[in-house]
Design a protein around this motif. Structure first.
Motif, mmCIF file in Angstrom:
data_model
loop_
_atom_site.group_PDB
_atom_site.id
_atom_site.type_symbol
_atom_site.label_atom_id
_atom_site.label_comp_id
_atom_site.label_asym_id
_atom_site.label_seq_id
_atom_site.Cartn_x
_atom_site.Cartn_y
_atom_site.Cartn_z
ATOM 1 N N THR A 230 0.858 -1.192 0.000
ATOM 2 C CA THR A 230 0.000 0.000 0.000
ATOM 3 C C THR A 230 0.896 1.245 0.000
ATOM 4 O O THR A 230 1.676 1.449 0.933
ATOM 5 N N THR A 288 -1.803 8.363 3.213
ATOM 6 C CA THR A 288 -1.853 6.905 3.016
ATOM 7 C C THR A 288 -2.602 6.552 1.729
ATOM 8 O O THR A 288 -3.527 7.260 1.319
ATOM 9 N N GLY A 289 -2.169 5.447 1.142
ATOM 10 C CA GLY A 289 -2.809 4.970 -0.094
ATOM 11 C C GLY A 289 -2.754 6.018 -1.189
ATOM 12 O O GLY A 289 -3.677 6.121 -2.011
#
Ligand code: GTP
Length: 376
Positions: A230, A288-289
């Motif tokens: 990720t 994130t991501g």
């Protein structure tokens, strides 16, 4: 602190002993009534009264001496329960004419024991009480009576039940009060622990994650990246010329600026992102991501919002901008390495004129007020 606690425990134990003594005095008075009703001899009532005084005195001296302070039963609840059970059994054998009175006292004694004894010691006291009852019944069951032969004794029997019920309810009420207190204390403890946790992980001024918490977050994201790939980006945000706000308008104005900048960033970041204060006017966003390109779009908006904000409410003519360095986290590297790259990108943004987002060196791109430009 410990001495204070011990003092409190002793006071509680003596208070409880006082209540037990009062209960014994009530029984002695009832027995005295039965003497007047012609049910028992006066020496039984006298003897009972003396037994109450002697037992109370012995426990008073034992508790006051403090020898039991370090034990698990500082209030001597178990010995008191056993003494009371044996005393009632003894008088049940001596005066079976009013045996019911001593029998119903067993309920009060066990209710008292339940206040301070563990399951094990409650079971032991139940066993002792049961054996004592077997002995008493085998010796005097033939003479056991329920004294209701005249009006006075009927009245006394009724009164004794009322008093026994009152004592049981009183003890049950004490128990529920203790439970409520424990529940309240537990809630306070949970609150205090939450506060400690907050203090350990939150920045006090801005109420976002602090540096220590940031490191933990980054370690978690690194593991997630290693497991599933990720992607995440690290962006370092720094206000331009913030020092002059402090210098010209005071620390309080500087604090307000920092809090406001945090709000600007929070409005632009996603719920899944993490925002931390790294120190002073330096902040870190963990996106994130997110790929670097996606991250830059959000960071550009932060730059634009910061530039457009009306900072003059905190000090005349304040104009503030933000410089941001961003990098993606890459396979096999450490957090430190990624962090250093983001820091270099921030340095590049400052060097290139501030108020811009700079992407880390080997990504070869930066933006200026929303317009991406090549900078490295
Ligand atoms: N008001 C306030 N000021 C702080 C706080 N923590 C650090 N500072 C101040 O923030 C300033 C940060 O210094 P610099 O990073 O050099 O400030 P700058 O003017 O933005 O410099 P550039 O980043 O080069 O533009 C220092 O003056 C610190 O005293 C805080 O909690 N509140």
């Amino acid at each position: 602190m410990k001495a204070q606690r011990r003092k409190e425990m002793n006071a509680m134990a003596l208070g409880m002993l006082g209540r037990v003594a009062l209960s014994g005095v009530l029984d002695a008075l009832l027995l005295w009534g039965f003497v007047h009703a012609g049910v028992i001899q006066s020496d039984i009532a006298l003897f009972y009264g003396m037994a109450v005084v002697v037992v109370t005195l012995v426990f008073y001296l034992l508790i006051r001496s403090g020898f039991q302070r370090r034990s698990k039963d500082p209030g001597l609840t178990f010995p008191q329960v056993v003494a009371a059970l044996l005393m009632q059994t003894g008088f049940l054998i001596l005066a079976p004419q009013v045996g019911y009175l001593f029998l119903i006292n067993f309920f009060v004694i066990y209710a008292f024991g339940a206040l301070g004894l563990s399951t094990f010691w409650n079971a032991v006291s139940w066993l002792i009480g049961s054996l004592a009852l077997v002995l008493a019944f085998s010796l005097s069951s033939a003479h056991l009576q329920f004294p209701v032969s005249n009006n006075l004794s009927q009245l006394l029997v009724c009164l004794s039940f009322i008093l026994t019920l009152g004592r049981c309810i009183y003890l049950a009420n004490m128990m529920s009060r203790m439970q409520r207190k424990i529940t309240e204390q537990n809630q306070q403890l949970v609150k205090a622990m939450k506060r400690v946790q907050e203090l350990a992980t939150r920045d006090e001024l801005t109420n976002i994650e602090n540096r220590r918490s940031l490191m933990e977050i980054l370690a978690v994201e690194q593991k997630r990246f290693q497991r599933g790939g990720t992607p995440f980006c690290i962006a370092i945000l720094d206000l331009d010329g913030f020092k002059s706000v402090n210098d010209n308008f005071g620390h309080a104005a500087g604090d307000m600026v920092l809090k406001t900048f945090v709000e600007i960033v929070r409005n632009e970041m996603r719920l899944s992102d993490h925002f931390a204060r790294y120190g002073g006017d330096e902040f870190v966003l963990v996106l994130t991501g997110t790929t670097v390109q996606e991250g830059v779009t959000a960071l550009d908006r932060i730059c634009a919002e910061t530039e457009m904000y009306d900072w003059s409410k905190f000090g005349k003519d304040i104009i503030l901008t933000a410089s941001i360095g961003i990098t993606d986290f890459r396979p096999g590297e450490s957090i430190d390495e990624a962090f250093q790259r983001a820091d270099m990108a921030l340095y590049g943004a400052k060097a290139a004129g501030r108020n811009r987002v700079m992407i880390s060196p080997d990504t070869f791109e930066s933006s200026d007020g929303g317009t991406t430009i090549r900078a490295f």
